[in-house]
Motif scaffolding. Structure first.
Motif, mmCIF file in Angstrom:
data_model
loop_
_atom_site.group_PDB
_atom_site.id
_atom_site.type_symbol
_atom_site.label_atom_id
_atom_site.label_comp_id
_atom_site.label_asym_id
_atom_site.label_seq_id
_atom_site.Cartn_x
_atom_site.Cartn_y
_atom_site.Cartn_z
ATOM 1 N N TYR A 114 8.707 98.476 57.394
ATOM 2 C CA TYR A 114 8.403 99.326 58.467
ATOM 3 C C TYR A 114 9.476 100.407 58.934
ATOM 4 O O TYR A 114 9.627 100.743 60.111
ATOM 5 N N LEU A 115 10.466 100.534 57.854
ATOM 6 C CA LEU A 115 11.750 101.622 58.349
ATOM 7 C C LEU A 115 11.175 102.819 59.054
ATOM 8 O O LEU A 115 11.607 103.377 60.019
ATOM 9 N N GLN A 116 10.287 103.466 58.268
ATOM 10 C CA GLN A 116 9.735 104.802 59.051
ATOM 11 C C GLN A 116 9.230 104.636 60.136
ATOM 12 O O GLN A 116 9.483 105.650 60.984
ATOM 13 N N ALA A 117 8.156 103.822 60.120
ATOM 14 C CA ALA A 117 7.191 103.740 61.488
ATOM 15 C C ALA A 117 8.489 103.472 62.714
ATOM 16 O O ALA A 117 7.988 104.097 63.922
ATOM 17 N N ILE A 118 9.254 102.542 62.561
ATOM 18 C CA ILE A 118 10.205 102.417 63.721
ATOM 19 C C ILE A 118 11.143 103.573 64.008
ATOM 20 O O ILE A 118 11.433 103.859 65.054
#
Lengths: 277, 277
Positions: free
Chosen positions: A147-151
């Protein structure tokens, strides 16, 4: 407040002491998968759907061995019994394990945690506002821990006065980081993207309702201009009305007719075990 | 064999007992960054370049606080002293921390680990064979812990009788999962992709050598057909000749002239502290 106990590889630990070695491939290389479901009055909701997806994710990512379904269910029910949180969310995580070279997959670590969760019907009335972003999740069919991009995008979401982001791939709408996206056309067709997305369990239920005209199809960004309603589905969001996308109002900016019908249908099924005390 | 000791948040732990809670955002959401450098005869190589990148990665990913450079160097030198592994690789990892909601960034956990590493000059002679794959790393300028795709692709690499994968984005060459890619043209120009890649420390050194005609520019898949030489750079690979790409020989399938010159130049700088005992 987390549940008092968690399970690591079949053993119970106090959650405040539940840890793994830092050599785990999740810590070293972000390599792992998970699934998440809720309990209502101590009963897991759609458990087999979630376990189907969990085993599928594990298999695609070559994570083995995994306890079989009977054993995994036994652990889940024991955790429910021990933690005494009737309404909760349970997460099963499978990591890449203690890799000796920091790159090769090892024996996975299986982590099971439980947190209180009660659906608040106010969130349906409040709806959400989305902002779009050009991004394709990698390995989209797998529920990985990535969830790198989401966070990373949280400040972007805030700057755009939105509640969450809606990913598209060069104009082809995909999904939210933690929920599937649906539109309702003016002809009351219920449509959700078909390609390069996570196959959500709530999404599957909505597609299965024979009293709605629901289907999978490509949705482009420009299609949004003509929709009657839009909503997001997930285990914690149920059916959540989308009031605006990139600042443009959807419908009249209130829960739409079909969205509301779908919500109550799903709500009825999901809350069947709920008991007023 | 890992070094006996590791550091977590400034404290020494036996590596066999160095652990973090499973609520860490690295385990829950794959959220974290790291950097990696080697020591030669107990001296870190290009340490400030690696720390520059480490602090930059932390800042972009909003991970704070991080110990300042003086404190971080003190910890690194203490670990070197305690572990007594003169030739090693040291990894500094910064995770998303113990998130209470499993999604928001918390106080990061700083992990420092050390493993034996000695460069084996045989690997230069052996070179590597690459297979190309259409994939763009997310947040490419940041050294995140995300290696999902690289580990997922291991069977694909094996099936194609290659040693590693070379990512391209719709035909625009990018990088290897753990190394930067260079070509040498027939005019002895040394070129490395400029966009959407990790700025490697060895790459930076190669670009800085004024006695070579090195520059950043776009490289397309079809450009490979006309190159004289190709190589990959990284902290552990030094300058590693590429013998073939997608089964097609590069040059004569031996280390090329410019590649060899570059290798020995870098080797000299990197091994300056090496002492024959």
């Amino acid at each position: 407040m987390a549940g008092s106990y968690s399970i690591i590889n079949g053993q119970f630990f106090k959650t405040s002491e539940a840890n793994i070695l830092i050599t785990d491939l999740a810590v070293q290389r972000g390599y792992g998968i998970f699934d998440f479901f809720v309990t209502v009055n101590n009963q897991p909701v759609f458990l087999d759907d979630h376990l189907d997806r969990f085993y599928n994710s594990a298999s695609i990512m070559r994570l083995e061995p995994v306890p079989n379904r009977v054993e995994l269910k036994r652990l889940i029910y024991k955790l429910i019994e021990k933690n005494e949180i009737p309404n909760s969310g349970i997460r099963i995580t499978l990591t890449g394990g203690y890799s000796t070279d920091g790159y090769s997959i090892a024996t996975p670590n299986l982590l099971i945690t439980q947190n209180p969760f009660t659906y608040n019907i106010d969130s349906f009335e409040k709806g959400i506002n989305l902002v779009t972003y050009n991004y394709q999740r990698q390995l989209p069919q797998v529920k990985t821990i990535d969830y790198l991009q989401a966070i990373y995008l949280q400040p972007f979401i805030k700057e755009n006065k939105a509640d969450d982001v809606l990913y598209h791939n060069e104009g082809e709408i995909r999904e939210c980081p933690r929920g599937n996206f649906f539109i309702v056309t003016k002809d009351e067709e219920v449509i959700t993207p078909t390609k390069d997305i996570l196959a959500g369990v709530t999404r599957k239920k909505v597609l299965s309702f024979s009293d709605f005209n629901a289907k999978e199809a490509s949705i482009k960004l420009e299609d949004i201009d003509n929709v009657a309603e839009a909503f997001v589905t997930s285990t914690t969001k149920f059916v959540l009305p989308v009031f605006s996308i990139d600042g443009k109002l959807i419908g009249n900016g209130r829960p739409g007719k079909i969205t509301t019908k779908l919500f109550y249908k799903l709500f009825g099924i999901r809350m069947a075990n709920y008991q007023v005390l």
